[in-house]
Write an enzyme that holds these catalytic residues in place. Structure first.
Site, short mmCIF file in Angstrom:
data_model
loop_
_atom_site.label_atom_id
_atom_site.label_comp_id
_atom_site.label_asym_id
_atom_site.label_seq_id
_atom_site.Cartn_x
_atom_site.Cartn_y
_atom_site.Cartn_z
N GLY C 195 0.80 -1.21 0.00
CA GLY C 195 0.00 0.00 0.00
C GLY C 195 0.83 1.26 0.00
O GLY C 195 1.96 1.28 -0.50
N LEU C 221 -3.89 -5.24 -5.46
CA LEU C 221 -2.82 -4.25 -5.28
C LEU C 221 -1.59 -4.86 -4.62
O LEU C 221 -1.68 -5.43 -3.53
CB LEU C 221 -3.35 -3.09 -4.43
N ASP C 222 -0.45 -4.75 -5.26
CA ASP C 222 0.84 -5.21 -4.71
C ASP C 222 0.87 -6.71 -4.47
O ASP C 222 1.70 -7.21 -3.69
CB ASP C 222 1.19 -4.47 -3.40
N GLU C 223 0.00 -7.46 -5.13
CA GLU C 223 -0.06 -8.90 -4.91
C GLU C 223 0.30 -9.69 -6.16
O GLU C 223 0.20 -10.91 -6.17
CB GLU C 223 -1.47 -9.32 -4.46
#
Lengths: 278, 278, 278, 278
Positions: C195, C221-223
């Protein structure tokens, strides 16, 4: 000529370095190495002063207390060997590295005893003529088990408790009893992979690095002040098991590095962080 | 409120930290960060003191000179931007990284000019509105070429000369003219692979690491005081060429890190070594 | 003599290496480098075969399709230059490093255009004679802004979209449109500090390492699948800002390393992970 | 189902991978992992094929010999435990790490015996129920001493001799007797600091990295094929002694990593270099 270390942790103020080093000079104490840090956000001053000379602790500390601002903490510690109790479960690598480093003199510390919750590591410990106590948790409430462990620990009056792959979560009561004195090695680069089975988590996430974190234990699992961290590179060919195998060397390195830093009085706990003078 | 850095380099003596920090305190200069080191073999004391306050340089230095032992060197430097002249041949990666870091403000320095012995990099330099001078060595004696270069350099009165992959060996005369002010990047982890074609040498030796070294230039080729070094891992599959490709990132990182350290007045030259306060 | 790369991604089966390399041999294609990996948990086979010879793509692929098990994906890609569109916000370091590497030939790719949501980086991009489009998000709904961006992107028909510090979260629609073709650099060692403001989070947690992660962008997100990660060491003296400064070099290194791997067809997406043949 | 490793080292030729993997397929041997490398300068092909299945060694190797070019070397090795003899002098860290890794099962090898030229490490070795032989060199000619050592070594018929900080230079005769089977750890990042006292040399040169190198021993001191290397960062504050202290962890890591690679048949000696499939 004696060697001692002065540790100062106080609200920031003008002229602190001058005031403290002046008092050292007045007492004819030679400064071997001086490290300081000011946390400007929190307004806090930290200094580690390695001294050499003939100490009159009482008058030296009296002079210091006059000079330091209110709320100051200062300790003058002599370089005598610290005493550890190690706590383990089944994995020998961190334990073994500490045992070997003590045996060879590379780590200057007394291992008073090793406490395990399984019998597995007794044979290894006893090779080094160190007492091993197996305190099984089976059939015991958590607090009962910890009570038995604590009774044993206290018998040895250790400076620090080292969780060298101790695979049980400690209660708040136990942590409070040895506040700021329990050091753990966690097998991930925290705050990644908090909790159980970090290598399994790392495998599932497909990370390209794995690591280890040595930290002081607090009430919040895996959230205590970090002392030291390091990582190694992995790739898609690693299973969770081979990550664990590869991780062992970094775990033991990070734990013994952290321990050396603590034993040499290089680490201040500062809220949920540390100040580490390497 | 101004910021300056006091650099002290003198024979070791009792109470030096106290004396110096006292004078700072007396002048109401706040110490932002203090780093010191004593070389006990040579009996030499080094201290870098980052100060903040209202400076009266003359009286401050006078007080210092009274306090410091004979043979002391001390400098009080203001935090103003330094000026560089870069020297290059054909490879753009170190030059490009410095240009980009200056452009973005990540490196706070003025690049007064770039001097090359080939025309190749002129186009790149001029994109950044920096003068590029091509001084070809063709048909010139070494000393004639260097004379032309030196004349240009002097026009720009740089604080430092940076050899950003300048592939010619400098004469003693040239080095002496800018003594302690020429920084070179060598593409090996010195003292391994001194001299020409380090990647070819590394390939032939079959090493598993390659690296880069930033150092001050002295008369002895590749023997000057080392500021910074780093390495990367390679394996049998690397040719000399692919080593060179892989090495470029570490070369530029090491050079810019060394430059930042020098520009921030963190580096003392100490005989054939450096004292670097990071 | 041409060079092509055969990429095979299929259910595991007996004799796959033999079958595939046989077909190469039969077609008189020389294997320059062969890498394979079997995910035994998932029963999936991955192979990258760098070939040299005279290709008859149609018959070669026909032979392969006969030999490979059902559900196989295979691609024969020629070594021609890929085309990128970069997306940026305000920070120049990742962009700058890519521009410089393309300029010098260290990265063999065409940057078709750079799209920013602020005008700041236009000047830098235009130095390199590459079109810069500023598509401000101000006053626009998210989908409207992305629609404008996508229209521009599509004009350039890039192979990959590179988010070189593009500080906006993309919608599912946008991600789906370029599925498996968007590469992002995240300024932490994921999954730590997912995040916003990872350096601020890292500062508050008091970690001793910071890092960067290059990954494919997915809906979460960011995964997305991680391509490359690296870290650097920090200590208590770093503020969130100085962590960000120090982190820039590792961000740009990780992003360009990941890009090189993707451009050289060394990366397979495998569920939420990658298989990367270095 | 058995596991074996096929090691092929031969002049490069067309279709080698196809030919070899075909024979594996024909014999219904499953390829667990295949690694190959072609040295294009020397025109030499190396392949390591990890196999699983029911082996008929004779017919399998017969088929291979028909397929491989002249001058080929191939070995089919079963995954049985290797046997080591360790040679030491006085420093326990490398020895201790190997002993501990064998004890814990992290290294799957039999330590048949440890031979020292001093009595110091006998106590440690005997804790692990391994024979320790002290063969003092005092009063003996070099060849006499080595003769006594060799007689002992031969009694144990080891696969490899490991010099775990054995501080004596071996004669050509001794090296020839165990050609390609002696592994040494040198305490520098070779080729830097060849010869005696590398840490003292490193201190005097003022390097910012120190390291360790594991290599096969050949006639030329410190010039044998390098298996593994690594480094750590140091600074001006390190004395030669503290470099030696800090270097111990990297020495032991590099040696055990190299040993694991050798034990797992991942290392080919290739002239004065190695090909290492990690």
């Amino acid at each position: 000529m004696e060697k001692k270390i002065l540790l100062t942790d106080c609200p920031d103020d003008k002229g602190l370095i001058a005031k403290i080093t002046n008092i050292c000079y007045k007492h004819q104490l030679n400064i071997i190495k001086n490290d300081e840090f000011v946390d400007r956000v929190e307004g806090r001053f930290f200094m580690r002063t390695a001294l050499e000379g003939i100490f009159n602790d009482a008058t030296f500390l009296e002079d210091l207390d006059m000079a330091l601002p209110q709320g100051a903490e200062r300790r003058l510690v002599s370089a005598e060997r610290k005493r550890l109790v190690l706590m383990v479960t089944r994995e020998p690598h961190c334990l073994g590295d500490i045992l070997m480093k003590c045996y060879s003199g590379a780590m200057d510390v007394e291992i008073a005893a090793v406490i395990g919750n399984h019998p597995d590591l007794g044979g290894l410990v006893e090779k080094f003529d160190i007492p091993y106590h197996c305190v099984s948790a089976q059939g015991l409430e958590r607090f009962e088990h910890e009570q038995k462990v604590a009774t044993l620990v206290d018998k040895y009056t250790p400076d620090y408790l080292v969780l060298a792959k101790y695979m049980r979560v400690l209660t708040s009561d136990f942590v409070a009893r040895y506040s700021g004195r329990i050091i753990n090695i966690h097998h991930s680069f925290l705050p990644a992979f908090i909790g159980a089975k970090p290598y399994q988590q790392a495998y599932e996430r497909g990370v390209k690095i794995i690591g280890a974190t040595a930290h002081f234990v607090t009430d919040d699992l895996d959230e205590g002040p970090i002392i030291e961290q390091d990582v190694i590179h992995v790739d898609h060919a690693y299973s969770a098991e081979s990550m664990a195998d590869a991780g062992r060397d970094v775990e033991k390195l990070v734990l013994t590095r952290a321990l050396q830093l603590v034993l040499q009085e290089r680490v201040f706990i500062h809220g949920n962080k540390t100040v580490v003078f390497k």
